[in-house]
Design a protein around this motif. Structure first.
Motif, PDB file in Angstrom:
ATOM      1  N   VAL A 147       0.835  -1.195   0.000  1.00 28.68           N
ATOM      2  CA  VAL A 147       0.000   0.000   0.000  1.00 28.68           C
ATOM      3  C   VAL A 147       0.872   1.248   0.000  1.00 28.68           C
ATOM      4  O   VAL A 147       0.587   2.228  -0.717  1.00 28.68           O
ATOM      5  CB  VAL A 147      -0.951   0.000   1.216  1.00 28.68           C
ATOM      6  N   GLU A 148       1.939   1.233   0.773  1.00 29.12           N
ATOM      7  CA  GLU A 148       2.853   2.371   0.811  1.00 29.12           C
ATOM      8  C   GLU A 148       3.473   2.619  -0.557  1.00 29.12           C
ATOM      9  O   GLU A 148       3.711   3.761  -0.955  1.00 29.12           O
ATOM     10  CB  GLU A 148       3.946   2.143   1.855  1.00 29.12           C
ATOM     11  N   LYS A 149       3.714   1.554  -1.295  1.00 33.80           N
ATOM     12  CA  LYS A 149       4.278   1.695  -2.640  1.00 33.80           C
ATOM     13  C   LYS A 149       3.283   2.398  -3.567  1.00 33.80           C
ATOM     14  O   LYS A 149       3.678   3.205  -4.419  1.00 33.80           O
ATOM     15  CB  LYS A 149       4.652   0.322  -3.189  1.00 33.80           C
ATOM     16  N   VAL A 150       1.997   2.090  -3.382  1.00 33.64           N
ATOM     17  CA  VAL A 150       0.967   2.769  -4.179  1.00 33.64           C
ATOM     18  C   VAL A 150       0.990   4.266  -3.898  1.00 33.64           C
ATOM     19  O   VAL A 150       0.944   5.090  -4.818  1.00 33.64           O
ATOM     20  CB  VAL A 150      -0.424   2.188  -3.890  1.00 33.64           C
ATOM     21  N   TRP A 151       1.084   4.620  -2.617  1.00 33.68           N
ATOM     22  CA  TRP A 151       1.117   6.038  -2.250  1.00 33.68           C
ATOM     23  C   TRP A 151       2.395   6.720  -2.738  1.00 33.68           C
ATOM     24  O   TRP A 151       2.375   7.880  -3.142  1.00 33.68           O
ATOM     25  CB  TRP A 151       0.990   6.198  -0.738  1.00 33.68           C
ATOM     26  N   ALA A 152       3.511   5.988  -2.733  1.00 35.11           N
ATOM     27  CA  ALA A 152       4.793   6.574  -3.102  1.00 35.11           C
ATOM     28  C   ALA A 152       5.040   6.596  -4.605  1.00 35.11           C
ATOM     29  O   ALA A 152       5.676   7.524  -5.127  1.00 35.11           O
ATOM     30  CB  ALA A 152       5.929   5.813  -2.409  1.00 35.11           C
ATOM     31  N   GLU A 153       4.516   5.581  -5.320  1.00 31.62           N
ATOM     32  CA  GLU A 153       4.839   5.458  -6.736  1.00 31.62           C
ATOM     33  C   GLU A 153       3.615   5.468  -7.650  1.00 31.62           C
ATOM     34  O   GLU A 153       3.740   5.788  -8.836  1.00 31.62           O
ATOM     35  CB  GLU A 153       5.615   4.150  -6.975  1.00 31.62           C
ATOM     36  N   GLY A 154       2.454   5.126  -7.111  1.00 35.09           N
ATOM     37  CA  GLY A 154       1.260   5.053  -7.948  1.00 35.09           C
ATOM     38  C   GLY A 154       0.553   6.378  -8.130  1.00 35.09           C
ATOM     39  O   GLY A 154       0.294   6.820  -9.257  1.00 35.09           O
ATOM     40  N   PHE A 155       0.251   7.018  -7.025  1.00 33.31           N
ATOM     41  CA  PHE A 155      -0.517   8.263  -7.090  1.00 33.31           C
ATOM     42  C   PHE A 155       0.278   9.481  -7.569  1.00 33.31           C
ATOM     43  O   PHE A 155      -0.258  10.305  -8.322  1.00 33.31           O
ATOM     44  CB  PHE A 155      -1.134   8.576  -5.720  1.00 33.31           C
ATOM     45  N   PRO A 156       1.541   9.665  -7.148  1.00 28.71           N
ATOM     46  CA  PRO A 156       2.258  10.890  -7.530  1.00 28.71           C
ATOM     47  C   PRO A 156       2.312  11.200  -9.021  1.00 28.71           C
ATOM     48  O   PRO A 156       2.132  12.373  -9.399  1.00 28.71           O
ATOM     49  CB  PRO A 156       3.655  10.663  -6.941  1.00 28.71           C
ATOM     50  N   PRO A 157       2.518  10.234  -9.921  1.00 27.46           N
ATOM     51  CA  PRO A 157       2.500  10.591 -11.350  1.00 27.46           C
ATOM     52  C   PRO A 157       1.158  11.154 -11.806  1.00 27.46           C
ATOM     53  O   PRO A 157       1.119  12.080 -12.630  1.00 27.46           O
ATOM     54  CB  PRO A 157       2.812   9.255 -12.045  1.00 27.46           C
ATOM     55  N   HIS A 158       0.079  10.634 -11.275  1.00 31.39           N
ATOM     56  CA  HIS A 158      -1.249  11.157 -11.616  1.00 31.39           C
ATOM     57  C   HIS A 158      -1.398  12.593 -11.103  1.00 31.39           C
ATOM     58  O   HIS A 158      -1.896  13.471 -11.818  1.00 31.39           O
ATOM     59  CB  HIS A 158      -2.337  10.272 -11.011  1.00 31.39           C
ATOM     60  N   LEU A 159      -0.971  12.814  -9.866  1.00 30.12           N
ATOM     61  CA  LEU A 159      -1.081  14.156  -9.290  1.00 30.12           C
ATOM     62  C   LEU A 159      -0.163  15.141 -10.004  1.00 30.12           C
ATOM     63  O   LEU A 159      -0.515  16.315 -10.181  1.00 30.12           O
ATOM     64  CB  LEU A 159      -0.758  14.099  -7.793  1.00 30.12           C
ATOM     65  N   ALA A 160       1.005  14.669 -10.448  1.00 31.39           N
ATOM     66  CA  ALA A 160       1.926  15.537 -11.186  1.00 31.39           C
ATOM     67  C   ALA A 160       1.320  15.956 -12.522  1.00 31.39           C
ATOM     68  O   ALA A 160       1.467  17.118 -12.948  1.00 31.39           O
ATOM     69  CB  ALA A 160       3.258  14.823 -11.399  1.00 31.39           C
ATOM     70  N   ASN A 161       0.658  15.032 -13.196  1.00 34.35           N
ATOM     71  CA  ASN A 161       0.007  15.385 -14.460  1.00 34.35           C
ATOM     72  C   ASN A 161      -1.137  16.369 -14.235  1.00 34.35           C
ATOM     73  O   ASN A 161      -1.352  17.284 -15.041  1.00 34.35           O
ATOM     74  CB  ASN A 161      -0.511  14.117 -15.145  1.00 34.35           C
ATOM     75  N   LEU A 162      -1.863  16.190 -13.160  1.00 34.52           N
ATOM     76  CA  LEU A 162      -2.930  17.140 -12.835  1.00 34.52           C
ATOM     77  C   LEU A 162      -2.354  18.515 -12.513  1.00 34.52           C
ATOM     78  O   LEU A 162      -2.933  19.543 -12.883  1.00 34.52           O
ATOM     79  CB  LEU A 162      -3.752  16.612 -11.651  1.00 34.52           C
ATOM     80  N   GLU A 163      -1.226  18.536 -11.846  1.00 28.92           N
ATOM     81  CA  GLU A 163      -0.564  19.810 -11.522  1.00 28.92           C
ATOM     82  C   GLU A 163      -0.268  20.598 -12.789  1.00 28.92           C
ATOM     83  O   GLU A 163      -0.433  21.822 -12.835  1.00 28.92           O
ATOM     84  CB  GLU A 163       0.726  19.536 -10.744  1.00 28.92           C
ATOM     85  N   LYS A 164       0.164  19.903 -13.843  1.00 32.42           N
ATOM     86  CA  LYS A 164       0.482  20.573 -15.109  1.00 32.42           C
ATOM     87  C   LYS A 164      -0.760  21.169 -15.766  1.00 32.42           C
ATOM     88  O   LYS A 164      -0.666  22.164 -16.502  1.00 32.42           O
ATOM     89  CB  LYS A 164       1.138  19.579 -16.065  1.00 32.42           C
TER      90      LYS A 164
END
Length: 240
Positions: A147-164
């Motif tokens: 689960v920690e891997k999902v939070w560390a590696e799964g969600f951040p790319p999605h949030l980074a794309n939304l940031e753009k």
């Protein structure tokens, strides 16, 4: 001669006016999951709406009795004043968005709103794949390190794309409150209930999120005082 004026009850436009002002009744389980997003869109639409929650257990007009009456045997569904029952979360979001003129002011804003909505669905599915639903039995949950891997590696790319994409002063679009944006907000809100700092590395996204979170209409929905009432937290931390 005497002139007889119609009473308000007999005006021919009364029913049509009432229908146009009302979205109908939104029905879901008493949890956030996908109910929060749709309740937010309904509340921001400026239209009248009703809300109702149903349990899985037996009872008068509870879910087992209603299931056969829905388009796909699923909740949520929206029963409109015109007699249409709308199923599927994305369809309901866009139906309310169309009624409330919340699909974007331009073709570009419409596309951006739809991208936000689709990302909201992706985030929801990721949470489900991580087996973070409250109802999951402990033995069925993923190990905490996964689960920690999902939070560390799964969600951040999605949030980074939304940031753009979050480049307008109000958010993703000129209003920041299109149907798609509100749908996305509802999902990210549920993420922040588990990880309050999950937006810390995404300042534009966080600014939009914080602005929406402080809106009285949002507070009404998350505070349990909107038409649908209290919606319980659906996703929980792996060690909860």
């Amino acid at each position: 001669s005497t002139i007889h004026f119609p009473t308000p009850e007999n005006l021919p436009w009364k029913l049509t006016y009432s229908q146009n002002m009302s979205l109908g009744k939104l029905t879901y389980f008493p949890v956030m999951a996908k109910g929060l997003q749709l309740a937010l869109i309904a509340e921001f639409s400026g239209k009248e709406w009703e809300g109702e929650t149903k349990t899985r257990g037996p009872g008068e007009r509870d879910w087992p009795q209603l299931k056969v009456e829905t388009p796909f045997g699923q909740m949520p569904f929206l029963a409109t004043p015109e007699g249409l029952t709308v199923g599927q979360s994305v369809a309901i979001a866009n139906y309310i968005g169309r009624k409330g003129d919340m699909l974007g002011k331009t073709d570009a804003e419409f596309a951006i709103s739809q991208m936000c909505l689709a990302e909201g669905e992706d985030l929801y599915n990721m949470m489900g794949a991580a087996k973070l639903q409250r109802w999951q039995a402990p033995e069925n949950r993923l190990p905490k390190e996964e689960v920690e891997k999902v939070w560390a590696e799964g969600f951040p790319p999605h949030l980074a794309n939304l940031e753009k994409l979050c480049v307008q002063p109000a958010g993703f679009t000129s209003t920041g409150t299109t149907a798609g944006e509100l749908y996305l907000f509802g999902m990210i809100y549920q993420m922040t209930l588990m990880r309050p700092d999950c937006l810390a590395s995404f300042p534009a996204l966080k600014k939009w999120f914080d602005t929406l979170a402080a809106d009285p209409k949002t507070q009404k929905v998350v505070g349990g005082t909107s038409a649908i009432g209290t919606l319980a937290q659906y996703f929980i931390n792996a060690d909860a």
